[in-house]
Design a protein around this motif. Structure first.
Motif, PDB file in Angstrom:
ATOM      1  N   MET A  48       0.842  -1.185   0.000  1.00 34.94           N
ATOM      2  CA  MET A  48       0.000   0.000   0.000  1.00 34.94           C
ATOM      3  C   MET A  48       0.881   1.240   0.000  1.00 34.94           C
ATOM      4  SD  MET A  48      -3.146   0.979   2.539  1.00 34.94           S
ATOM      5  CE  MET A  48      -4.064  -0.523   2.293  1.00 34.94           C
ATOM      6  N   LEU A  49       0.400   2.237  -0.710  1.00 36.77           N
ATOM      7  CA  LEU A  49       1.076   3.527  -0.700  1.00 36.77           C
ATOM      8  C   LEU A  49       0.106   4.539  -0.127  1.00 36.77           C
ATOM      9  CD1 LEU A  49       3.434   5.404  -1.562  1.00 36.77           C
ATOM     10  CD2 LEU A  49       2.236   5.699  -3.726  1.00 36.77           C
ATOM     11  N   ILE A  50       0.533   5.253   0.901  1.00 40.80           N
ATOM     12  CA  ILE A  50      -0.357   6.231   1.520  1.00 40.80           C
ATOM     13  C   ILE A  50       0.225   7.615   1.282  1.00 40.80           C
ATOM     14  CG2 ILE A  50      -1.376   7.016   3.683  1.00 40.80           C
ATOM     15  CD1 ILE A  50      -1.271   4.125   4.639  1.00 40.80           C
ATOM     16  N   ASP A  51      -0.537   8.420   0.572  1.00 39.02           N
ATOM     17  CA  ASP A  51      -0.101   9.785   0.276  1.00 39.02           C
ATOM     18  C   ASP A  51      -0.655  10.685   1.381  1.00 39.02           C
ATOM     19  OD1 ASP A  51       0.548  12.221  -0.714  1.00 39.02           O
ATOM     20  OD2 ASP A  51      -0.165  11.823  -2.760  1.00 39.02           O
ATOM     21  N   THR A  52       0.199  10.973   2.371  1.00 37.10           N
ATOM     22  CA  THR A  52      -0.308  11.727   3.530  1.00 37.10           C
ATOM     23  C   THR A  52      -0.717  13.148   3.132  1.00 37.10           C
ATOM     24  OG1 THR A  52       1.886  12.480   4.139  1.00 37.10           O
ATOM     25  CG2 THR A  52       1.140  10.428   5.127  1.00 37.10           C
ATOM     26  N   ARG A  53      -0.255  13.621   1.980  1.00 37.36           N
ATOM     27  CA  ARG A  53      -0.663  14.972   1.537  1.00 37.36           C
ATOM     28  C   ARG A  53      -2.130  15.004   1.170  1.00 37.36           C
ATOM     29  NH1 ARG A  53       3.621  15.234  -3.198  1.00 37.36           N
ATOM     30  NH2 ARG A  53       2.382  13.373  -3.583  1.00 37.36           N
ATOM     31  N   ARG A  54      -2.661  13.850   0.813  1.00 34.79           N
ATOM     32  CA  ARG A  54      -4.066  13.798   0.423  1.00 34.79           C
ATOM     33  C   ARG A  54      -4.980  13.434   1.589  1.00 34.79           C
ATOM     34  NH1 ARG A  54      -4.389  13.563  -5.392  1.00 34.79           N
ATOM     35  NH2 ARG A  54      -6.626  13.255  -5.147  1.00 34.79           N
ATOM     36  N   CYS A  55      -4.389  13.009   2.711  1.00 36.65           N
ATOM     37  CA  CYS A  55      -5.207  12.567   3.846  1.00 36.65           C
ATOM     38  C   CYS A  55      -5.700  13.790   4.612  1.00 36.65           C
ATOM     39  CB  CYS A  55      -4.379  11.675   4.765  1.00 36.65           C
ATOM     40  SG  CYS A  55      -5.276  11.146   6.231  1.00 36.65           S
ATOM     41  N   VAL A  56      -7.005  13.801   4.896  1.00 36.22           N
ATOM     42  CA  VAL A  56      -7.574  14.907   5.658  1.00 36.22           C
ATOM     43  C   VAL A  56      -7.989  14.469   7.061  1.00 36.22           C
ATOM     44  CG1 VAL A  56      -8.334  16.134   3.623  1.00 36.22           C
ATOM     45  CG2 VAL A  56      -9.874  14.500   4.711  1.00 36.22           C
ATOM     46  N   GLY A  57      -7.651  13.255   7.436  1.00 33.23           N
ATOM     47  CA  GLY A  57      -7.958  12.788   8.783  1.00 33.23           C
ATOM     48  C   GLY A  57      -9.426  12.574   9.036  1.00 33.23           C
ATOM     49  N   CYS A  58     -10.163  12.081   8.036  1.00 29.37           N
ATOM     50  CA  CYS A  58     -11.611  11.938   8.197  1.00 29.37           C
ATOM     51  C   CYS A  58     -11.998  10.649   8.896  1.00 29.37           C
ATOM     52  CB  CYS A  58     -12.306  12.001   6.840  1.00 29.37           C
ATOM     53  SG  CYS A  58     -12.030  10.543   5.814  1.00 29.37           S
ATOM     54  N   HIS A  59     -11.061   9.714   9.025  1.00 28.09           N
ATOM     55  CA  HIS A  59     -11.290   8.448   9.722  1.00 28.09           C
ATOM     56  C   HIS A  59     -12.268   7.528   9.000  1.00 28.09           C
ATOM     57  CE1 HIS A  59      -8.946   8.540  13.360  1.00 28.09           C
ATOM     58  NE2 HIS A  59      -9.254   9.807  13.522  1.00 28.09           N
ATOM     59  N   ALA A  60     -12.546   7.801   7.723  1.00 31.18           N
ATOM     60  CA  ALA A  60     -13.397   6.869   6.976  1.00 31.18           C
ATOM     61  C   ALA A  60     -12.751   5.483   6.953  1.00 31.18           C
ATOM     62  CB  ALA A  60     -13.620   7.380   5.563  1.00 31.18           C
ATOM     63  N   CYS A  61     -11.418   5.447   6.837  1.00 35.90           N
ATOM     64  CA  CYS A  61     -10.712   4.163   6.798  1.00 35.90           C
ATOM     65  C   CYS A  61     -10.855   3.431   8.132  1.00 35.90           C
ATOM     66  CB  CYS A  61      -9.239   4.369   6.455  1.00 35.90           C
ATOM     67  SG  CYS A  61      -8.447   5.677   7.410  1.00 35.90           S
ATOM     68  N   VAL A 206       9.321   4.544   4.433  1.00 35.48           N
ATOM     69  CA  VAL A 206       8.584   3.573   5.246  1.00 35.48           C
ATOM     70  C   VAL A 206       8.792   3.920   6.709  1.00 35.48           C
ATOM     71  CG1 VAL A 206       8.733   1.704   3.574  1.00 35.48           C
ATOM     72  CG2 VAL A 206      10.544   1.988   5.266  1.00 35.48           C
ATOM     73  N   LEU A 207       7.977   3.350   7.567  1.00 42.11           N
ATOM     74  CA  LEU A 207       8.111   3.598   8.996  1.00 42.11           C
ATOM     75  C   LEU A 207       9.254   2.759   9.561  1.00 42.11           C
ATOM     76  CD1 LEU A 207       4.360   3.506  10.027  1.00 42.11           C
ATOM     77  CD2 LEU A 207       5.806   5.518   9.866  1.00 42.11           C
ATOM     78  N   ARG A 208      10.049   3.392  10.411  1.00 46.75           N
ATOM     79  CA  ARG A 208      11.141   2.718  11.126  1.00 46.75           C
ATOM     80  C   ARG A 208      11.955   1.781  10.228  1.00 46.75           C
ATOM     81  NH1 ARG A 208       8.008   2.041  16.835  1.00 46.75           N
ATOM     82  NH2 ARG A 208       8.443   4.161  17.451  1.00 46.75           N
ATOM     83  N   PRO A 209      12.560   2.313   9.165  1.00 46.43           N
ATOM     84  CA  PRO A 209      13.331   1.436   8.283  1.00 46.43           C
ATOM     85  C   PRO A 209      14.507   0.777   9.013  1.00 46.43           C
ATOM     86  CG  PRO A 209      13.732   3.748   7.763  1.00 46.43           C
ATOM     87  CD  PRO A 209      12.603   3.716   8.746  1.00 46.43           C
ATOM     88  N   PRO A 215       9.152  -2.921   5.275  1.00 43.22           N
ATOM     89  CA  PRO A 215       7.700  -2.793   5.167  1.00 43.22           C
ATOM     90  C   PRO A 215       7.234  -2.688   3.722  1.00 43.22           C
ATOM     91  CG  PRO A 215       8.581  -1.218   6.740  1.00 43.22           C
ATOM     92  CD  PRO A 215       9.742  -1.802   6.008  1.00 43.22           C
ATOM     93  N   ASN A 216       6.009  -3.127   3.478  1.00 46.33           N
ATOM     94  CA  ASN A 216       5.388  -2.981   2.166  1.00 46.33           C
ATOM     95  C   ASN A 216       4.303  -1.911   2.166  1.00 46.33           C
ATOM     96  OD1 ASN A 216       6.826  -4.833   0.513  1.00 46.33           O
ATOM     97  ND2 ASN A 216       5.917  -6.465   1.735  1.00 46.33           N
ATOM     98  N   VAL A 217       4.258  -1.126   3.239  1.00 49.50           N
ATOM     99  CA  VAL A 217       3.372   0.036   3.258  1.00 49.50           C
ATOM    100  C   VAL A 217       4.277   1.264   3.150  1.00 49.50           C
ATOM    101  CG1 VAL A 217       1.761   1.392   4.617  1.00 49.50           C
ATOM    102  CG2 VAL A 217       1.561  -1.090   4.574  1.00 49.50           C
ATOM    103  N   PHE A 218       4.059   2.019   2.096  1.00 43.82           N
ATOM    104  CA  PHE A 218       4.915   3.169   1.814  1.00 43.82           C
ATOM    105  C   PHE A 218       4.146   4.458   2.053  1.00 43.82           C
ATOM    106  CE2 PHE A 218       6.509  -0.377  -0.574  1.00 43.82           C
ATOM    107  CZ  PHE A 218       7.880  -0.278  -0.435  1.00 43.82           C
ATOM    108  N   TYR A 219       4.883   5.513   2.352  1.00 43.00           N
ATOM    109  CA  TYR A 219       4.248   6.799   2.613  1.00 43.00           C
ATOM    110  C   TYR A 219       4.891   7.874   1.747  1.00 43.00           C
ATOM    111  CZ  TYR A 219       2.169   4.819   6.840  1.00 43.00           C
ATOM    112  OH  TYR A 219       1.447   4.061   7.722  1.00 43.00           O
ATOM    113  N   ILE A 220       4.059   8.796   1.312  1.00 39.22           N
ATOM    114  CA  ILE A 220       4.563  10.034   0.714  1.00 39.22           C
ATOM    115  C   ILE A 220       4.312  11.121   1.743  1.00 39.22           C
ATOM    116  CG2 ILE A 220       4.285  11.731  -1.140  1.00 39.22           C
ATOM    117  CD1 ILE A 220       3.283   9.486  -2.933  1.00 39.22           C
ATOM    118  N   GLY A 221       5.321  11.894   2.052  1.00 41.24           N
ATOM    119  CA  GLY A 221       5.146  12.991   3.004  1.00 41.24           C
ATOM    120  C   GLY A 221       5.121  12.530   4.442  1.00 41.24           C
ATOM    121  N   LEU A 222       6.038  11.639   4.782  1.00 39.75           N
ATOM    122  CA  LEU A 222       6.109  11.126   6.148  1.00 39.75           C
ATOM    123  C   LEU A 222       6.897  12.099   7.017  1.00 39.75           C
ATOM    124  CD1 LEU A 222       5.341   8.514   7.666  1.00 39.75           C
ATOM    125  CD2 LEU A 222       7.588   7.639   7.090  1.00 39.75           C
ATOM    126  N   ASP A 223       6.394  12.393   8.217  1.00 34.97           N
ATOM    127  CA  ASP A 223       7.098  13.278   9.130  1.00 34.97           C
ATOM    128  C   ASP A 223       7.778  12.455  10.231  1.00 34.97           C
ATOM    129  OD1 ASP A 223       7.329  16.311   9.756  1.00 34.97           O
ATOM    130  OD2 ASP A 223       7.023  15.325  11.693  1.00 34.97           O
TER     131      ASP A 223
END
Lengths: 249, 317
Positions: A48-61, A206-209, A215-223
Motif C-alpha cells: 500500500m502507498l499512503i499519500d499523507t498529503r491527500r489525507c484529511v484525517g476523516c477516519h473513513a478508513c 517507510v516507517l522505522r526502516p 515494510p510494504n506500506v509506503f508513505y509520501i510525506g512522512l514526518d
C-alpha cells in the motif's frame, strides 16, 4: 539485450510448461492448465502507498475497517494519528494513517512459537486464529504496534489487507472508502500496477526502516514526529492517536 | 504508552524458571563435582527437590496468561508442541518440557530416605545430572534471549540481558538452596557432621558471592552498553537511571537490597575463611536473611526488566 532477455523468458516458460505438465501428470487433482498457471504466474507482493498529503484525517478508513473486520471495541487494525507541530504561524497539522506494514522480513513471524502467524505467498501476513495461543510475543516484536489480542477469539489480530475482500477481487475496505484517494493498493511485483508506478515516481519512505523489517506500506510525506517523540521535544509536538486512552501526552 | 501485555505471571515465571534452573544446575554440578566420595551430597539433594517446583508452577502461570486460555480455549497451548522453530519461545518450550521431565526424574533418584552416593539409583542420578546441567543453563539463558530478540523493544534488545538473567538464575538457585537448608537445619549430634554442614555452607556462600559479583558486573555492562550508544537503546535505559520511572525500584530493590547488601554480608563472613583460613561459621539468621534478599532482588530484577521493556519504545517513526 532485450531480445536476448525475451528469448530466455520464453525458453523458461517452455521449460516451466513442461514441468507443469509433468507435475499435472503425477498429481491427478490438478489439470494441466491450472498447474502451468500456478507455476508461471509471478508471485504477488501486495503493498500500500499512503499519500499523507491527500489525507484529511476523516477516519473513513478507521470506521470502514472496524465494520468490515468486526474489530472489538478499544482495539484497532487501522487508525489515524494526528500530529500538531510547531507554533503559530509556523505550524502544521498532518495525518498519519497506520496499519500493519505487511513487512517482507517480519519479526512477528520469526518469533511466533506455533507458526500461527505466517507470511503468505502474496506477501500478506496473517494470523491463524485457530492455531494462535495468544502468547503476545508478536505484539512485543512488532515495531509498529500493529497487533493486539482479540479478547473474543483469544488470538492475536491485526490488519490483513481485508483478505476476504481480496479473495472476492475487491480492494481493502480502507482503500475503497478513502474518498480522497490517499491510499493506493496493489501488487508491488507488477511493474505496471498503479502502486508500482507511484512508488517508482515519488519520493517514498517507510516507517522505522532501521528495524530491518522491509515494510510494504509506503508513505509520501512522512514526518519524523510520533507519539514517542514527545518525550524529547525539539519543538512543540502534540500527537493524538485516537487509539489508546492510556497514551502518554 | 501501550498497556502491559506481559504482566505479573510472566514476571513471576521468569523468576521461578530461573530459580529452578539455577537450583538444578547447582545441584547437579555439586553432585558431579563431588565424585564418588559424595561430598556435598546433601546440597545436591536440596537442589534436586527444589528445582522442579518453581519451574512447574511458573510454567502453569504462563498458561493462565495466554490469551487463548483466557478466552476459554483451555488446551490450545498444546499447539506449542506441534511445532519446532527458531522462535525463542518455541525453543524455550521444548527446553522447559524436557527440563521438567529430567528434574522430576533427578529428584526421584533422591527420594529414598537412605539415598546416598553409590546407591542403587546412583547411575540414573548421575545421568540425570549430566543431562540436567546443559538443560538448566539452557532454560536460564533462554529467558533472557526471549526478551532480547526484539529490536522493537530497545530496553530488552541487549546481548548482556541473557547473561544477566543467567547469572541471576544461578544466584537465586544457590540462594534457594541456602535458604531451604538453613530452614530445615537441625543441630547435628556429632561435631563432625556440624563441621561438614558449615563446610558446605561455605561452598554455597562463596559461590553466591561470586555470582553476585558477576551480576553486578553484568549490570554495569548492561548500563554501559545502553548509555554509551545513541538512539533507542540509550533513551530506553533512562527509565532505570536517575530520574527514570523505575530508577528507585531498580537501584534500591535490585542493586542495593538484592545484590550489594547480601554480597557485602556474605563477603564479611567469608573473608576470615578466605584470608586467614579460619573455619567458616555462619549464623542461622544470616543464612536465612541473605538468601531472602537475594531472592527478592532476583524477582525485582525480572520485574524491573519486564516492565521497563514495555514502557519504552524505539524513538522516531
Amino acid at each position: 539485450m532485450s531480445k536476448k532477455l525475451k528469448t530466455t523468458q520464453q525458453s523458461r516458460r517452455g521449460f516451466l510448461k513442461g514441468v507443469g505438465a509433468a507435475a499435472a501428470a503425477v498429481g491427478a487433482s490438478a489439470t494441466p492448465v491450472q498447474a502451468v498457471a500456478a507455476i508461471t504466474e509471478p508471485k504477488k507482493r501486495y503493498g500500500m502507498l499512503i499519500d499523507t498529503r491527500r489525507c484529511v484525517g476523516c477516519h473513513a478508513c478507521s470506521v470502514s475497517c472496524r465494520s468490515e473486520n468486526n474489530v472489538p471495541e478499544g482495539k484497532h487494525r487501522s487508525w489515524v494519528e494526528y500530529t500538531e507541530k510547531g507554533t503559530f504561524p509556523n505550524a502544521t497539522l498532518h495525518f498519519l494513517p497506520r496499519l500493519c506494514n505487511q513487512c517482507s522480513d517480519p519479526q512477528c513471524v520469526s518469533v511466533c512459537p506455533t507458526n500461527a502467524t505466517h507470511i503468505r505467498d502474496d506477501g500478506i501476513i496473517t494470523v491463524d486464529a485457530d492455531v494462535c495461543i495468544g502468547c503476545k510475543y508478536c505484539i512485543h516484536a512488532c515495531p509498529y504496534d500493529a497487533r493486539f489480542l482479540n479478547p473474543e477469539t483469544g488470538a492475536v489480530d491485526k490488519c490483513d489487507f481485508c483478505l476476504d475482500r481480496l479473495e472476492q477481487g475487491k480492494e481493502p475496505a480502507c482503500v475503497a472508502t478513502c474518498f480522497n484517494r490517499a491510499r493506493i493498493f496493489g501488487d508491488l511485483n507488477d511493474p505496471d500496477s498503479t502502486i508500482s508506478r507511484m512508488v517508482a515516481s515519488n519520493a517514498v519512505s517507510v516507517l522505522r526502516p532501521g528495524m530491518g523489517t522491509l515494510p510494504n506500506v509506503f508513505y509520501i510525506g512522512l514526518d519524523y514526529a510520533d507519539e514517542h517523540d514527545i518525550r524529547f521535544p525539539r519543538q512543540y509536538i502534540r500527537v493524538t492517536t485516537h487509539r489508546d486512552e492510556n497514551i502518554r501526552r | 504508552m501501550h498497556e502491559l501485555t506481559w504482566g505479573m505471571p510472566v514476571i513471576a515465571y521468569l523468576f521461578m524458571a530461573g530459580l529452578g534452573a539455577g537450583a538444578l544446575t547447582t545441584s547437579a554440578s555439586v553432585l558431579l563435582r563431588g565424585g564418588q566420595s559424595g561430598k556435598y551430597f546433601s546440597i545436591a539433594r536440596y537442589g534436586a527437590f527444589i528445582a522442579p517446583i518453581p519451574v512447574a508452577l511458573g510454567s502453569a502461570l504462563l498458561v493462565f496468561e495466554l490469551g487463548s486460555f483466557q478466552a476459554g480455549h483451555w488446551f490450545r497451548f498444546l499447539n506449542l508442541y506441534t511445532v519446532i522453530n527458531l522462535s525463542p519461545m518455541s525453543i524455550g518450550t521444548w527446553l522447559l518440557t524436557i527440563f521438567l521431565g529430567i528434574s522430576v526424574l533427578y529428584a526421584f533418584t533422591f527420594l529414598s530416605k537412605d539415598a546416598c552416593p553409590g546407591d542403587k539409583q546412583d547411575g540414573l542420578r548421575r545421568l540425570a545430572a549430566w543431562v540436567g546441567i546443559p538443560l538448566g543453563i539452557g532454560v536460564a539463558i533462554y529467558t533472557g534471549v526471549l526478551l532480547g530478540a526484539m529490536p522493537a523493544r530497545p530496553f530488552w534488545n541487549s546481548p548482556v540481558l541473557a547473561m544477566l538473567f543467567f547469572l541471576s538464575a544461578l544466584s537465586t538457585g544457590v540462594a534457594s538452596i541456602i535458604l531451604v537448608r538453613a530452614l530445615l537445619h537441625r543441630k547435628h549430634a556429632s561435631a563432625q557432621a556440624e563441621a561438614h554442614y558449615h563446610e558446605s555452607g561455605y561452598i554455597l556462600s562463596a559461590t553466591d558471592t561470586l555470582l553476585i559479583g558477576l551480576e553486578l558486573l553484568a549490570i554495569f555492562l548492561f548500563l554501559m552498553y545502553a548509555h554509551l550508544t545513541i538512539g533507542s537503546v540509550r533513551e530506553a535505559a533512562t527509565v532505570i537511571l536517575a530520574g527514570g520511572e523505575l530508577s528507585v525500584l531498580f537501584w534500591f530493590w535490585v542493586v542495593v537490597l538484592g545484590l550489594l547488601v547480601p554480597g557485602i554480608i556474605e563477603l564479611a563472613i567469608l573473608v576470615p575463611s578466605i584470608v586467614y583460613h579460619r573455619a567458616y561459621r555462619s549464623h542461622r539468621v544470616i543464612e536465612i536473611l541473605v538468601p531472602v534478599v537475594v531472592l527478592v532482588g532476583g524477582f525485582m530484577l525480572r520485574y524491573v526488566v519486564v516492565i521497563a521493556g514495555q514502557i519504552t519504545h524505539p524513538i522516531g517513526l
